[in-house]
Design a protein around this motif. Structure first.
Motif, PDB file in Angstrom:
ATOM      1  N   SER A  47      21.277 -10.383 -13.685  1.00  0.00           N
ATOM      2  CA  SER A  47      20.107  -9.161 -14.152  1.00  0.00           C
ATOM      3  C   SER A  47      20.948  -8.045 -13.729  1.00  0.00           C
ATOM      4  O   SER A  47      22.117  -7.876 -12.625  1.00  0.00           O
ATOM      5  CB  SER A  47      18.990  -9.273 -13.050  1.00  0.00           C
ATOM      6  N   HIS A  49      19.889  -5.408 -12.602  1.00  0.00           N
ATOM      7  CA  HIS A  49      19.176  -4.882 -11.613  1.00  0.00           C
ATOM      8  C   HIS A  49      19.693  -5.200 -10.189  1.00  0.00           C
ATOM      9  O   HIS A  49      19.104  -5.012  -9.135  1.00  0.00           O
ATOM     10  CB  HIS A  49      17.594  -4.956 -11.522  1.00  0.00           C
ATOM     11  N   TRP A  50      20.775  -6.156 -10.291  1.00  0.00           N
ATOM     12  CA  TRP A  50      21.280  -6.559  -8.976  1.00  0.00           C
ATOM     13  C   TRP A  50      22.667  -6.355  -9.068  1.00  0.00           C
ATOM     14  O   TRP A  50      23.606  -7.325  -9.592  1.00  0.00           O
ATOM     15  CB  TRP A  50      20.939  -8.160  -8.375  1.00  0.00           C
ATOM     16  N   ILE A  67       9.877  -8.891  -7.043  1.00  0.00           N
ATOM     17  CA  ILE A  67      10.300  -7.837  -6.432  1.00  0.00           C
ATOM     18  C   ILE A  67       9.832  -6.754  -7.410  1.00  0.00           C
ATOM     19  O   ILE A  67      10.340  -6.587  -8.617  1.00  0.00           O
ATOM     20  CB  ILE A  67      11.779  -7.703  -6.409  1.00  0.00           C
ATOM     21  N   ASP A  69      10.943  -3.475  -8.201  1.00  0.00           N
ATOM     22  CA  ASP A  69      11.671  -2.387  -8.002  1.00  0.00           C
ATOM     23  C   ASP A  69      12.032  -1.077  -9.444  1.00  0.00           C
ATOM     24  O   ASP A  69      12.645  -1.326  -9.913  1.00  0.00           O
ATOM     25  CB  ASP A  69      13.361  -3.169  -8.141  1.00  0.00           C
ATOM     26  N   ARG A 112      16.221 -12.212  -0.940  1.00  0.00           N
ATOM     27  CA  ARG A 112      16.079 -11.815  -2.024  1.00  0.00           C
ATOM     28  C   ARG A 112      15.321 -12.799  -3.040  1.00  0.00           C
ATOM     29  O   ARG A 112      15.826 -13.683  -3.439  1.00  0.00           O
ATOM     30  CB  ARG A 112      17.152 -11.422  -2.821  1.00  0.00           C
ATOM     31  N   ASP A 115      14.235  -9.754  -9.179  1.00  0.00           N
ATOM     32  CA  ASP A 115      13.927  -8.279  -9.489  1.00  0.00           C
ATOM     33  C   ASP A 115      13.394  -8.389 -11.000  1.00  0.00           C
ATOM     34  O   ASP A 115      13.240  -9.451 -11.565  1.00  0.00           O
ATOM     35  CB  ASP A 115      15.136  -7.653  -9.487  1.00  0.00           C
ATOM     36  N   HIS A 116      12.908  -6.982 -11.272  1.00  0.00           N
ATOM     37  CA  HIS A 116      12.083  -7.090 -12.607  1.00  0.00           C
ATOM     38  C   HIS A 116      12.976  -7.296 -13.780  1.00  0.00           C
ATOM     39  O   HIS A 116      12.468  -7.929 -15.013  1.00  0.00           O
ATOM     40  CB  HIS A 116      11.295  -5.752 -12.860  1.00  0.00           C
ATOM     41  N   SER A 137      24.391 -11.767  -9.293  1.00  0.00           N
ATOM     42  CA  SER A 137      24.421 -10.308  -9.617  1.00  0.00           C
ATOM     43  C   SER A 137      25.726 -10.128 -10.110  1.00  0.00           C
ATOM     44  O   SER A 137      26.622 -10.806 -10.732  1.00  0.00           O
ATOM     45  CB  SER A 137      24.617  -9.556  -7.908  1.00  0.00           C
TER      46      SER A 137
END
Length: 267
Positions: A47, A49-50, A67, A69, A112, A115-116, A137
């Motif tokens: 993602s 977003h990481w 999450i 975020d 963790r 995330d979206h 990530s």
């Protein structure tokens, strides 16, 4: 069950989770029926977003947290849950493969969740939330070739039934979004079309070096975090893989939801 395909999904705005007017939402909801009917053993999401200094996997033994975020969005979005099981064995396998490929340091994050960039598309693709999910990530200070090599290292996961999915946006410049225009910005369309042509023609090296090769590269991606998941998906499929455009739409003037499937050459 071995899988032959990897994917890059443009997840666009978090409102994809609730906005039924978005074409991309209908596309993802039809995923199991029209795009990928095979059921993976687990899912690895890369993602945008990481973003971390070194490759990092989330090692979750129970259920992934959801999450939120994003900020100042409709209240109902913060009530959505995607309680997919964690995939700790997959996380450790990812770590093993990356280290074998020369990535000297790979970290684990045991706290963790998703995330979206992961849970929003999966919420539509696999609403039952019953397939184990692991996240990996990106490293935005690296380049496209680095992330392509990351994908190459992860290719054996396909033979283990793992769905490898990069999640970002084909064009992602939040400062250029236009909520009041129904037309597409010419620069965004030009970059989107360049990417489509490069991928469908197999010019993956051009995509690796998109900063020099693509029109409006810096404008389309002021930061590369939402683009590098694409390079991982390409690398995992292989340089001789065949790309297919599986969805195309642009919202807010420049936010591209273009999504791609990469099928390995030996399929």
């Amino acid at each position: 069950m071995a899988l032959k395909d990897t994917f890059y999904i443009s997840h666009g705005s978090p409102t994809l989770s609730i906005d039924e007017s978005l074409e991309a939402r209908n596309f993802l909801q039809s995923w199991k029926k029209d795009v990928f009917p095979q059921r993976p053993s687990s899912i690895l999401v890369i993602s945008g977003h990481w973003d971390t200094k070194v490759p990092t996997v989330n090692v979750v033994d129970s259920v992934n947290d959801t999450i939120y975020d994003f900020y100042n969005f409709p209240k109902q979005m913060y009530q959505l849950k995607y309680p997919a099981p964690g995939a700790p064995q997959l996380a450790r396998r990812v770590k093993e493969l990356l280290k074998e490929a020369g990535f000297s340091r790979v970290d684990e994050d045991t706290k963790r969740g998703l995330d979206h960039g992961a849970w929003v598309p999966l919420f539509l693709m696999y609403p039952e939330a019953d397939i184990p999910v692991c996240q990996l990530s990106v490293q935005s200070h690296q380049d496209g070739t680095y992330h392509c090599n990351m994908g190459k290292a992860l290719a054996p996961l396909k033979d283990e039934g793992v769905l490898i999915m990069g999640s970002g946006s084909a064009v992602h410049n939040l400062r250029e979004l236009n909520r009041h225009s129904g037309s597409v910005a010419p620069w965004a369309l030009e970059f989107d079309n360049w990417l489509k042509d490069a991928l469908l023609q197999g010019r993956y090296e051009d995509v690796n070096h998109y900063e020099q090769k693509a029109p409006h590269a810096k404008r389309a991606h002021p930061w590369p975090d939402h683009f590098y998941p694409l390079h991982v998906a390409i690398g995992a499929a292989g340089q001789n893989s065949k790309a297919k455009l599986i969805h195309s739409s642009i919202d807010l003037g420049s936010l591209s939801y273009a999504s791609y499937q990469f099928t390995s050459a030996d399929s």
